[in-house]
Design a protein around this motif. Structure first.
Motif, PDB file in Angstrom:
ATOM      1  N   GLU A 106       0.831  -1.210   0.000  1.00 23.65           N
ATOM      2  CA  GLU A 106       0.000   0.000   0.000  1.00 23.65           C
ATOM      3  C   GLU A 106       0.859   1.251   0.000  1.00 23.65           C
ATOM      4  N   ASN A 107       1.891   1.269   0.836  1.00 23.88           N
ATOM      5  CA  ASN A 107       2.777   2.435   0.894  1.00 23.88           C
ATOM      6  C   ASN A 107       3.497   2.652  -0.431  1.00 23.88           C
ATOM      7  N   LEU A 112       4.106   5.649  -5.573  1.00 15.72           N
ATOM      8  CA  LEU A 112       4.122   5.688  -7.033  1.00 15.72           C
ATOM      9  C   LEU A 112       3.015   6.590  -7.570  1.00 15.72           C
ATOM     10  N   ASP A 113       1.871   6.597  -6.917  1.00 20.33           N
ATOM     11  CA  ASP A 113       0.808   7.540  -7.288  1.00 20.33           C
ATOM     12  C   ASP A 113       1.325   8.972  -7.234  1.00 20.33           C
ATOM     13  N   GLN A 114       2.078   9.276  -6.173  1.00 24.61           N
ATOM     14  CA  GLN A 114       2.623  10.621  -6.028  1.00 24.61           C
ATOM     15  C   GLN A 114       3.640  10.920  -7.112  1.00 24.61           C
ATOM     16  N   CYS A 115       4.493   9.932  -7.417  1.00 29.25           N
ATOM     17  CA  CYS A 115       5.497  10.125  -8.470  1.00 29.25           C
ATOM     18  C   CYS A 115       4.831  10.444  -9.807  1.00 29.25           C
ATOM     19  N   ILE A 116       3.795   9.679 -10.151  1.00 28.75           N
ATOM     20  CA  ILE A 116       3.112   9.898 -11.429  1.00 28.75           C
ATOM     21  C   ILE A 116       2.410  11.246 -11.426  1.00 28.75           C
ATOM     22  N   ALA A 117       1.795  11.596 -10.314  1.00 25.48           N
ATOM     23  CA  ALA A 117       1.129  12.900 -10.213  1.00 25.48           C
ATOM     24  C   ALA A 117       2.131  14.039 -10.360  1.00 25.48           C
ATOM     25  N   ALA A 153       0.381  -5.293 -10.794  1.00 23.61           N
ATOM     26  CA  ALA A 153      -1.005  -5.241 -11.266  1.00 23.61           C
ATOM     27  C   ALA A 153      -1.482  -3.790 -11.345  1.00 23.61           C
ATOM     28  N   TYR A 154      -1.065  -2.982 -10.384  1.00 20.90           N
ATOM     29  CA  TYR A 154      -1.385  -1.542 -10.390  1.00 20.90           C
ATOM     30  C   TYR A 154      -0.797  -0.875 -11.629  1.00 20.90           C
ATOM     31  N   LEU A 155       0.479  -1.173 -11.941  1.00 22.99           N
ATOM     32  CA  LEU A 155       1.107  -0.585 -13.124  1.00 22.99           C
ATOM     33  C   LEU A 155       0.407  -1.048 -14.402  1.00 22.99           C
ATOM     34  N   LYS A 158      -2.913   0.820 -14.780  1.00 22.37           N
ATOM     35  CA  LYS A 158      -2.727   2.239 -15.096  1.00 22.37           C
ATOM     36  C   LYS A 158      -1.960   2.457 -16.408  1.00 22.37           C
ATOM     37  N   LYS A 159      -1.506   1.372 -17.049  1.00 14.49           N
ATOM     38  CA  LYS A 159      -0.717   1.453 -18.283  1.00 14.49           C
ATOM     39  C   LYS A 159       0.562   2.260 -18.074  1.00 14.49           C
ATOM     40  N   ILE A 160       1.178   2.063 -16.909  1.00 13.09           N
ATOM     41  CA  ILE A 160       2.436   2.726 -16.585  1.00 13.09           C
ATOM     42  C   ILE A 160       3.575   1.768 -16.900  1.00 13.09           C
ATOM     43  N   PRO A 161       4.515   2.137 -17.755  1.00 11.69           N
ATOM     44  CA  PRO A 161       5.606   1.222 -18.107  1.00 11.69           C
ATOM     45  C   PRO A 161       6.488   0.899 -16.907  1.00 11.69           C
ATOM     46  N   LEU A 162       6.889  -0.360 -16.819  1.00 10.52           N
ATOM     47  CA  LEU A 162       7.901  -0.794 -15.859  1.00 10.52           C
ATOM     48  C   LEU A 162       9.223  -0.877 -16.597  1.00 10.52           C
ATOM     49  N   VAL A 163      10.226  -0.163 -16.095  1.00 10.48           N
ATOM     50  CA  VAL A 163      11.543  -0.119 -16.714  1.00 10.48           C
ATOM     51  C   VAL A 163      12.453  -1.016 -15.885  1.00 10.48           C
TER      52      VAL A 163
END
Length: 353
Positions: A106-107, A112-117, A153-155, A158-163
């Motif tokens: 959760e943390n 990561l939500d904050q990073c994307i925002a 699963a969250y990524l 959200k269609k966020i690429p994992l590098v």
């Protein structure tokens, strides 16, 4: 009349052929992105050098130190992105701190939500997963550990690429004298903690690749960019098979030019055919690190690295390199392939720039 037509046909073919390729003179006029750069400073002049050479930068944040460094680097990158919104973008990353405590997932997702925002366009995972970080029972944590499932699963959702920089080049598991490139033998001689030939108690190269692939099998919708040719740099044949297996994956070339040069010495046509066939799946990058206090020598190093790689990819010049022994000829990829590798692929896979 027939001879004139033949000569005209040959002349036309020559013009068209030459027009389909860039030259060294085109370097500063073609839009380019270095899709694997590192900026660990709040005052980067590398962006200014990039502008001179018609480059934009994707700076990859990495958990290669304490968690405080991850947070500090994020703040630096956020600041620079606001100062240079058209010239640079950046990834987020997460820490392993608190792995054994309730609430880590959760943390991490909240972070990561904050990073994307804040503006990050992707999330980086590093080789400390699988090669360094251990849980409370002193077991190495691999990238396919079930505890990562909710994060990936969250990524995916959200269609966020994992590098992913997972594992190391295959040379890492060889003695220094048998390594195929001088950059690898030099790096592992300076960093014996990552030279797995000296650490048989650690997972093998095959174990690292299997864990990465198992993670991808569990997350078929995850967009994945494999750093450093996905640690399959030693064989374009094996890399091609991997790309065929994982259609949501792409690779960047960062810090693996030596392995490409080496294979080009052996079979240029095969390497060139690989680039053309997978032209939509390859991203240009260097892995250059900017820690601030930049000098003219550092700017020259960036420029010379970019110029050397352009010569290799865009021309058919005869070349040598300090990275390997032997002479090779540049790939002279068609303009449309160069444009994809240097720009449009990064825009499409990262949905940025």
């Amino acid at each position: 009349m027939r001879i004139n037509l033949i000569l005209l046909s040959i002349f036309s073919f020559t013009v068209i052929s030459c027009g389909n390729y860039y030259s060294m003179d085109d370097f500063k006029s073609v839009e380019k992105i270095d899709a694997h750069f590192h900026i660990y400073t709040s005052e980067s002049t590398a962006v200014e050098q990039a502008k001179k050479d018609k480059f934009k930068l994707l700076s990859i944040n990495t958990h290669s130190g304490a968690c405080e460094r991850v947070i500090e680097s994020h703040q630096w990158l956020r600041k620079l992105n606001k100062e240079y919104p058209a010239e640079m973008e950046y990834s987020g990353t997460f820490c392993m701190d608190g792995w054994d405590e309730p609430g880590w997932n959760e943390n991490t997702i909240n972070w990561l939500d904050q990073c994307i925002a804040d503006g990050a366009n992707s999330v980086k995972v590093w080789k400390n997963i699988g090669m360094e970080f251990r849980d409370k029972n002193a077991n190495l944590v691999m990238i396919d550990d079930p505890q990562f499932d909710t994060v990936f699963a969250y990524l995916s959702e959200k269609k966020i690429p994992l590098v992913g920089h997972l594992g190391e080049p295959k040379n890492c598991w060889l003695p220094l004298s048998e390594m195929t490139t001088k950059n690898d033998s030099g790096y592992f001689s300076r960093n014996p903690q990552y030279h797995m030939y000296k650490h048989p108690e650690f997972p093998s190269y095959e174990d690292q690749m299997a864990a990465r692939d198992h993670m991808l099998d569990k997350n078929p919708d995850l967009i994945f960019i494999g750093c450093h040719l996905a640690s399959l740099e030693w064989s374009v044949d094996v890399l091609a098979e991997w790309l065929d297996k994982y259609p949501n994956a792409a690779v960047d070339m960062a810090a693996r030019m030596g392995q490409l040069f080496y294979q080009t010495c052996e079979d240029r046509d095969k390497v060139r055919a690989f680039f053309i066939k997978y032209q939509n799946r390859i991203l240009y990058g260097t892995d250059i690190i900017d820690r601030g206090g930049n000098t003219e020598d550092f700017h020259n190093k960036i420029h010379e690295t970019w110029l050397r790689d352009w010569e290799y990819l865009a021309t058919r010049n005869k070349m040598t390199s300090s990275l390997i022994d032997g002479e090779f000829r540049g790939l002279q990829l068609p303009k449309e392939v160069i444009d994809k590798i240097y720009s449009s692929n990064t825009k499409r896979w990262y949905k940025s720039f």
